[in-house]
Scaffold this motif. Structure first.
Motif, PDB file in Angstrom:
ATOM      1  N   ARG A 216      13.276  13.723   4.769  1.00 25.03           N
ATOM      2  CA  ARG A 216      12.368  12.798   5.461  1.00 25.03           C
ATOM      3  C   ARG A 216      12.943  11.377   5.498  1.00 25.03           C
ATOM      4  O   ARG A 216      12.756  10.638   6.470  1.00 25.03           O
ATOM      5  N   ALA A 217      13.644  11.020   4.449  1.00 23.91           N
ATOM      6  CA  ALA A 217      14.285   9.708   4.438  1.00 23.91           C
ATOM      7  C   ALA A 217      15.343   9.619   5.530  1.00 23.91           C
ATOM      8  O   ALA A 217      15.487   8.606   6.221  1.00 23.91           O
TER       9      ALA A 217
ATOM     10  N   THR B 134      10.714   0.201   2.650  1.00 21.47           N
ATOM     11  CA  THR B 134       9.709   0.663   1.684  1.00 21.47           C
ATOM     12  C   THR B 134       9.415   2.156   1.862  1.00 21.47           C
ATOM     13  O   THR B 134       9.310   2.920   0.880  1.00 21.47           O
ATOM     14  N   MET B 135       9.341   2.571   3.127  1.00 18.00           N
ATOM     15  CA  MET B 135       9.010   3.988   3.369  1.00 18.00           C
ATOM     16  C   MET B 135      10.171   4.889   2.992  1.00 18.00           C
ATOM     17  O   MET B 135       9.979   5.999   2.442  1.00 18.00           O
ATOM     18  N   VAL B 136      11.380   4.441   3.236  1.00 11.77           N
ATOM     19  CA  VAL B 136      12.552   5.225   2.829  1.00 11.77           C
ATOM     20  C   VAL B 136      12.548   5.383   1.316  1.00 11.77           C
ATOM     21  O   VAL B 136      12.790   6.479   0.773  1.00 11.77           O
ATOM     22  N   ARG B 137      12.293   4.299   0.590  1.00 12.83           N
ATOM     23  CA  ARG B 137      12.239   4.383  -0.866  1.00 12.83           C
ATOM     24  C   ARG B 137      11.112   5.323  -1.318  1.00 12.83           C
ATOM     25  O   ARG B 137      11.257   6.057  -2.320  1.00 12.83           O
TER      26      ARG B 137
ATOM     27  N   PHE C 208       2.108   4.095   6.846  1.00 15.70           N
ATOM     28  CA  PHE C 208       3.308   3.778   7.623  1.00 15.70           C
ATOM     29  C   PHE C 208       3.107   4.116   9.102  1.00 15.70           C
ATOM     30  O   PHE C 208       3.451   3.327   9.994  1.00 15.70           O
ATOM     31  N   GLU C 209       2.552   5.290   9.375  1.00 15.77           N
ATOM     32  CA  GLU C 209       2.400   5.727  10.760  1.00 15.77           C
ATOM     33  C   GLU C 209       1.294   4.963  11.482  1.00 15.77           C
ATOM     34  O   GLU C 209       1.244   4.975  12.716  1.00 15.77           O
ATOM     35  N   SER C 210       0.413   4.326  10.728  1.00 14.20           N
ATOM     36  CA  SER C 210      -0.643   3.532  11.382  1.00 14.20           C
ATOM     37  C   SER C 210      -0.098   2.230  11.969  1.00 14.20           C
ATOM     38  O   SER C 210      -0.761   1.579  12.773  1.00 14.20           O
TER      39      SER C 210
ATOM     40  N   LEU D 142       0.837  -1.204   0.000  1.00 16.08           N
ATOM     41  CA  LEU D 142       0.000   0.000   0.000  1.00 16.08           C
ATOM     42  C   LEU D 142       0.878   1.263   0.000  1.00 16.08           C
ATOM     43  O   LEU D 142       0.589   2.239  -0.708  1.00 16.08           O
ATOM     44  N   ILE D 143       1.952   1.217   0.810  1.00 22.42           N
ATOM     45  CA  ILE D 143       2.870   2.366   0.853  1.00 22.42           C
ATOM     46  C   ILE D 143       3.471   2.596  -0.531  1.00 22.42           C
ATOM     47  O   ILE D 143       3.517   3.722  -1.050  1.00 22.42           O
TER      48      ILE D 143
END
Length: 1338
Positions: free
Chosen positions: A1287-1288, A1274-1277, A1233-1235, A1216-1217
């Motif tokens: 943010r990364a 995944t979030m870093v990418r 991600f924060e959820s 989903l991210i």
């Protein structure tokens, strides 16, 4: 008696042929070679017909017998009247004679008659002379019997004098007047019955089902209100019909008492039901009394009287005799019969004569002639009133009861009348069995009465008969096997053993064996089994020992199966004979003793079963005659049989009970054997015998054995290894407290052992270890090594310090013995650490079969209830086994028991206690680790370390194997491995395998291969598990060449046993890491060649090989799925559906087909028994949607995920991210991600993985979703893909704070240096290992 008679009658070569040829003219006198006067006159006419079938001359009394008959004087003298003859005339007619068609309630004020009451009848002169009897009018057989009975008594007595008073019974209600006619009662009853028909339906249904509980429930309902007589009769009938054999009549009598208390007048059916109940119970009681009395007599024969067992039997007999059911039944019968105008009958109608038959059966059981005549008279009245024929079995009962009372004149009256009626077809329910039984009873009766000639004349008549097996009532039956049995038994009862044996031996000469007992035969047969028993018992009870022994041998030759009871009988009567005949010379006594000790058990085929009393007598007698070898041979045989007997028991408590019997036997014979008469070899032989039942030398016995050892040094050359083993055990026993002066030292024995070419290593390892430990304790390690080197041909000391299988403290480390604190301040006096118990449980605990280890645990529990404990080593093994089965509660119970056992050892053997403590703690580590309790396992590891010891290699391996769910499993595992190495633990194959597996999962191939080579260099042959681990390590880093080499090496090993994992690993390598469908299929075919079935994961890999490797072959993929559907050994899982969805959606870009497959999962037949679609199926679909950029469909499938009560995983969140970020909606990606939440520091994220072939784990859908390292990646990418580098970096700061392993952090942080164009490189996007079958690094 009559030896010539027996021989002539049973001479089958002449007699049988004559009978077969139909030459029936020969009489018994020809065979016996005697004149007619020898057997008495039989010239009188047959008896007349009875009053049942017309009139005729009455059966004569004096004219029927010669003047020399012992009955003549009695017949001619005065007699007494039978009280039951015409009793009905002297009583009131006020009793209710209605059956269940009528009822009447009588007020309680009316007079009642108790069963106990005795009513005086009108007196009259009841004396008759023989002449008066002749002058009477022709009358029935009953009258003739009455005259005969009167002749047996000097005067008449009242009616009830022949019936003893029963215990306090309920009263029988009798109204003073009867105000209601029978017809009106019947009309009223008919109306009432219709009203109550439904009310009785439940009771009748329960009765038909013989459901006693249901009957009781229905009875309680009916008794809640006052009921008429017929309802109470229905209740009584139901209770009687469903009563379990052997149970009391309490419930039945309670209903009857209630009936009387309500002033309900019993009717005929009431009495009939109660009589049946009482006589049924009487049969049970008389049989139980007979069996108990028989057992008492047998106990007397084997010198076990008086005893607790005999006292219990005698008490039981007294209790049963006190019931007096027969007298109660007779009182009820006479009361009912005397108060009615019509004939008495059973509960099933006028034709039901069952109460008479039941009463006559009880009369026979009690040998009560007077009661039988009473019943007989009433039965005659009942038959006369309806013109019926007398039943044949009535004559059988009457004949037997007269025979039992040695009254053959009365028996003959009955017999002659029976023959007359039988010849005229005047009997009801005639059967061949009854016919045969009556003839047999008459023959045995004459023999019992001292008139054997008459009995044998009847036998002659039977042998001259021409009828076959289908004889009729008119025929004289041929003898049956039971006929000869009754003859032999009659002679035995008459104490004429000579005649009994003569007949018995003649029967043994016959060729055929008996078949049906009452089936007539043309020629005699061999004796029936019951005759063997009767003759043996009689010989034993009369002290005819030589004849008894000869008959035992003869029985064995004839193939007769004895009762085991004859074993102790043979022992006792032979020993009694030896003891009571001191004049016997030594050899004769020993011959008889050898027969009792050895031949008896062989003849009877019955092994010894712990009978310590008789064993002690046999041993003592052998020793008294100086035959030590005979005593030892007996003990060797018996204890070997005893051990097999103990181990054959199915219930654990029975095993322990039998084992205790063996120990008791050892304790009883030990003082006899060790009284100074044994030499060294004999003493050691006795010790070995004791050790067969795990009774090892005590301190006193060890001293005796070692004392004899010192005195017999010139005979040491004759000792065998098993003899030396006893010596070593004796050293261990005394070595606990130090060997006393005057006995050989351990060093001296070891030198002797070596001098006679025996090595300590050839003895059981535990024994050798104990010797070594004692040497180390007393002399220190270096001195012990020196002694062992000089006495054991240079062999080195056992590795006490670092034995890989036993956790022990280092002997030279100065480590203190652990201070064991048991649950109680001191062990209870009932606690015993038993070696035999230990061996039994130990063998089961060492089994790899779960059922055996569970059986071992049950034996452990049974022992606890008796105060028996296995030794700590065995408890440790059982702890290990229970832990492997996940039985944590049982593990803790065993651990508590171990503390009790260790506390017990603290009083007897400190050194053993210390060793046992370390063993138990070590096994706790292994058990808890295997049971999934690693934290608890580490508690026990720490205990061992704190007391200066070191866990075993198995313990470290189990701890390493269970290191999981941490952020760095490999580092934690290798910490344990290095600890083991640093503490000198010699690694074993299990430890190497677990360490290599952990390294392989972390992609530390070099270190894994290094350990692999080290293991081979240490002499360990790698297993399939080992090869599987190193092959997996190579595959994880893509080193296909090394993987191929290792796989070939593995398959060429001589011990190679193909397992699926290495094959699947190679298939996975060539499916996902280095796609090569040809190599995938090669390893799939290899599985078939080795006949190894595919697993769920194998099918998944094949489907991926066809559905993801170009060129795609979806037809082969579908065919593989169809093969999976047909394979009943493998279930279709979410991973298989994921393969189909990924192939059509991601590879073929066919969204509709992918969604169609997903929607079909729930309705597929395989999903009916599984939770599909699952999270993996959803993940595969989301992957397709993200890949095909159809984010618009995401919400509807997320809703479906929620409605399906499926817990979302981090891998779905990753997709989903990625999808939201690629779609330009970074905020939505950040929200996803924060959820998610982070697991506790150092703990791996739960609820995201589902291992291959594992059972479904249900996770609540509302449970938190924990981030995986791949989620951070995944979030870093995603942040880098939008160009927001800061943010990364912020994410990396947060990641570092989570203290992930450096390798994980470095991999993710390395993304920052990646060209943005490759941020979403399809080869590296994070997904779950289940959906794509990649090898996860997490």
């Amino acid at each position: 008696m009559l030896p010539k008679v027996a021989g002539q009658i049973l001479h089958h070569t002449t007699r049988a042929v004559a009978v077969v040829q139909g030459q029936t003219g020969h009489t018994i006198r020809n065979v016996l070679q005697t004149g007619p006067t020898n057997l008495g006159q039989w010239n009188g006419p047959g008896s007349s017909s009875s009053g049942w079938n017309g009139s005729g001359p009455s059966s004569g009394g004096a004219k029927f017998h010669s003047s020399s008959s012992r009955f003549h004087a009695g017949y001619a003298g005065a007699g007494r009247a039978v009280a039951q003859a015409d009793a009905s005339a002297s009583f009131s007619d006020s009793l209710d004679t209605s059956n269940d068609e009528g009822f009447e309630i009588v007020s309680s004020a009316e007079p009642t008659l108790s069963i106990r009451s005795r009513r005086r009848v009108r007196s009259s002169s009841l004396s008759f002379t023989l002449q008066a009897a002749k002058e009477l009018e022709p009358r029935s057989l009953l009258k003739a019997i009455q005259y005969h009975v009167r002749a047996r008594h000097a005067f008449a007595i009242s009616q009830d004098s022949s019936v003893s008073e029963p215990p306090p019974p309920p009263d029988v209600a009798v109204s003073g007047t009867q105000s209601t006619s029978t017809s009106s009662l019947e009309e009223l009853a008919e109306i009432r019955q219709k009203e109550n028909r439904v009310q009785l339906a439940g009771l009748l249904k329960a009765k038909e089902a013989k459901d006693y509980d249901a009957i009781q429930r229905e009875v309680e309902i009916l008794r809640a209100t006052k009921q008429p007589v017929f309802v109470y009769n229905a209740i009584l009938d139901a209770l009687v019909s469903a009563r379990k054999p052997g149970s009391s009549l309490q419930d039945i009598m309670a209903v009857y008492n209630e009936m009387i208390g309500l002033s309900l007048r019993p009717n005929l059916r009431t009495y009939a039901i109660l009589i049946i109940a009482l006589t049924n119970r009487d049969r049970e009681v008389t049989m139980a009394i007979s069996i108990s009395q028989k057992n008492i007599q047998r106990l007397k024969l084997i010198a076990r009287y008086p005893s607790a067992e005999s006292a219990q039997l005698e008490e039981r007999v007294q209790e049963l005799e006190a019931e007096n059911n027969f007298n109660s039944a007779m009182t009820l019968f006479k009361t009912a019969a005397s108060y009615v105008k019509t004939s008495f009958h059973g509960s099933k109608g006028d034709s039901d004569l069952s109460p008479y038959f039941a009463l006559l059966h009880s009369c026979v059981a009690h040998s009560d002639v007077d009661a039988a005549v009473t019943v007989y008279s009433e039965l005659e009245n009942a038959l006369a009133s309806r013109g019926g024929k007398p039943p044949a079995k009535v004559f059988q009962s009457m004949v037997i009861v007269y025979v039992q009372n040695r009254d053959m004149a009365g028996a003959d009256l009955i017999f002659q009348e029976y023959r007359t009626l039988a010849s005229r077809n005047g009997l009801h329910d005639w059967t061949p069995r009854t016919h045969m039984a009556i003839w047999n009873a008459m023959i045995s009766g004459y023999i019992l009465d001292g008139q054997a000639e008459k009995g044998l004349k009847l036998l002659e008549e039977m042998m001259d008969g021409t009828s076959g097996s289908d004889f009729t009532a008119v025929d004289v039956p041929r003898p049956s096997p039971a006929t000869y049995s009754r003859i032999i038994r009659a002679f035995l009862q008459s104490d004429d053993v000579t005649s009994a044996q003569l007949w018995f031996n003649k029967l043994l000469e016959q060729q055929s064996s008996p078949d049906a007992s009452l089936e007539p035969t043309a020629v005699p047969t061999k004796p029936e089994p019951t005759v063997w028993v009767d003759l043996l018992e009689h010989l034993a009870s009369t002290g005819r020992v030589e004849e008894f022994n000869a008959l035992l041998r003869k029985a064995h030759q004839q193939g007769f199966q004895y009762s085991h009871w004859f074993v102790p009988v043979a022992h006792h009567i032979n020993l009694n004979h030896i003891d009571s005949h001191p004049e016997l010379d030594r050899q004769a006594a020993l011959d008889q003793l050898n027969f009792a000790a050895f031949e008896v058990s062989e003849l009877l085929g019955h092994p010894w079963q712990g009978e310590s009393g008789i064993q002690k007598r046999l041993v003592a007698t052998f020793l008294r005659f100086g035959d030590v070898d005979g005593a030892l041979r007996l003990l060797e045989i018996q204890f070997a049989e005893g051990r097999a007997w103990a181990e054959s028991a199915e219930e654990e408590e029975e095993v322990l009970r039998r084992t205790k019997a063996l120990w008791k036997a050892v304790q009883q014979v030990t003082p006899l054997m060790l009284d100074g008469a044994l030499d060294l070899q004999q003493a050691l032989r006795f010790a070995r015998i004791c050790m067969t039942v795990e009774m090892y030398p005590s301190a006193s016995l060890a001293s005796q054995y070692l004392g004899l050892y010192n005195q017999s040094r010139d005979t040491l050359h004759a000792l065998r290894q098993e003899d030396w083993e006893v010596v070593l055990h004796s050293l261990v026993t005394l070595g606990r407290e130090g060997t006393p002066d005057g006995l050989p030292s351990m060093e001296q024995v070891l030198q002797d052992l070596s001098a006679h070419n025996f090595s300590l290593t050839s003895f059981p390892r535990p024994l050798a270890q104990r010797i070594t430990s004692l040497m180390v304790r007393d002399q220190g390690v270096e001195n012990a090594k020196s002694v062992m080197s000089t006495t054991q041909n240079g062999q080195t000391l056992f590795n006490v310090e670092g034995d890989p299988r036993v956790a022990t403290p280092s002997p030279d480390s100065g480590a203190p013995v652990p201070d064991i604190q048991p649950a109680k301040s001191a062990p209870t006096p009932h606690v015993r650490v038993d070696q035999y118990h230990s061996k039994t449980i130990g063998e089961l605990a060492s089994s790899h079969v779960a059922a055996n280890t569970q059986k071992g645990y049950r034996k452990f529990e049974a022992g606890l209830r008796m105060g028996l404990y296995p030794n700590p080593e065995v408890l440790g093994r059982l702890i290990n086994a229970m832990g492997r089965q996940g039985e944590v509660a049982k593990v803790h119970k065993l651990y508590e028991a171990a503390q009790t056992a260790l506390a017990y050892l603290s009083q007897t053997d400190k050194e053993w206690q210390s060793l046992g403590w370390f063993q138990v703690e070590d096994q706790m580590i292994i058990a808890l680790a295997h049971a999934g309790e690693p934290d608890a396992a580490h508690v026990h590891r720490q205990r061992i370390l704190e007391h200066g010891g070191t866990p075993s290699a198995d313990a470290y391996a189990a701890l390493i194997q269970r290191v999981k769910d941490t952020t760095d499993d490999t580092a934690n595992a290798m910490t344990l491995f290095n600890e083991a190495r640093s503490r000198g633990v010699a690694a074993n194959i299990f430890l190497y395998n677990t360490a290599i597996s952990k390294l392989a999962k972390a992609r530390k191939v070099d270190f894994a291969l290094e350990l692999f080579q080290e293991m081979k260099a240490a002499g360990f042959r790698p297993t399939s598990v080992t090869y599987g681990a190193v092959i997996a390590a190579c595959c994880r880093v893509g080193d296909s060449q090394s993987a191929e080499v290792l796989f070939e090496e593995m398959s060429s090993q001589p011990n190679f046993k193909p397992r699926v994992p290495p094959f699947n690993t190679m298939m996975q390598l060539y499916t996902h890491t280095k796609p090569d469908r040809e190599r995938v299929l090669y390893y799939a075919e290899a599985l078939k060649r080795f006949n190894v079935p595919y697993t769920s994961h194998t099918y998944k890999l094949l489907m991926d090989a066809y559905g993801t490797i170009e060129p795609l072959d979806v037809d082969a993929m579908e065919q593989t799925f169809q093969t999976l559907e047909k394979d009943r050994t493998v279930s279709i899982a979410g991973t298989h559906w994921a393969s189909l969805i990924n192939a059509y959606g991601c590879a073929k870009k066919d969204l509709d087909k992918a969604i169609s497959i997903f929607n079909s999962i729930a309705s597929h037949r395989s999903s009916l028994s599984s939770h599909l679609p699952d999270a993996i199926c959803f993940e595969a679909l989301f992957n397709v949607l993200v890949t095909l950029k159809r984010m618009d469909l995401i919400p509807q499938f997320l809703e479906k995920l929620s409605q399906s009560n499926i817990h979302m995983t981090a891998y779905i969140a990753n997709l989903l991210i990625k999808g939201h970020a690629a779609n330009g909606d970074i905020e939505q990606a950040r929200a996803v991600f924060e959820s998610l939440v982070d697991p506790p520091e150092g703990v791996a994220a739960p609820n995201n993985h589902a291992a291959h072939d594992s059972p479904v784990q249900t996770v609540p859908p509302t449970a938190p979703v924990y981030r995986e390292p791949s989620t951070w990646e995944t979030m870093v990418r995603a942040e880098l893909g939008t160009g927001v580098r800061d943010r990364a970096l912020d994410l990396l700061v947060r990641l570092k704070a989570r203290r992930f392993p450096p390798a994980v952090y470095n991999r993710i942080s390395g993304i920052l240096s990646t060209d943005p164009a490759y941020v979403w490189d399809g080869t590296s996007y994070p997904s779950s290992p289940q959906s794509l079958s990649t090898l996860p690094s997490e």
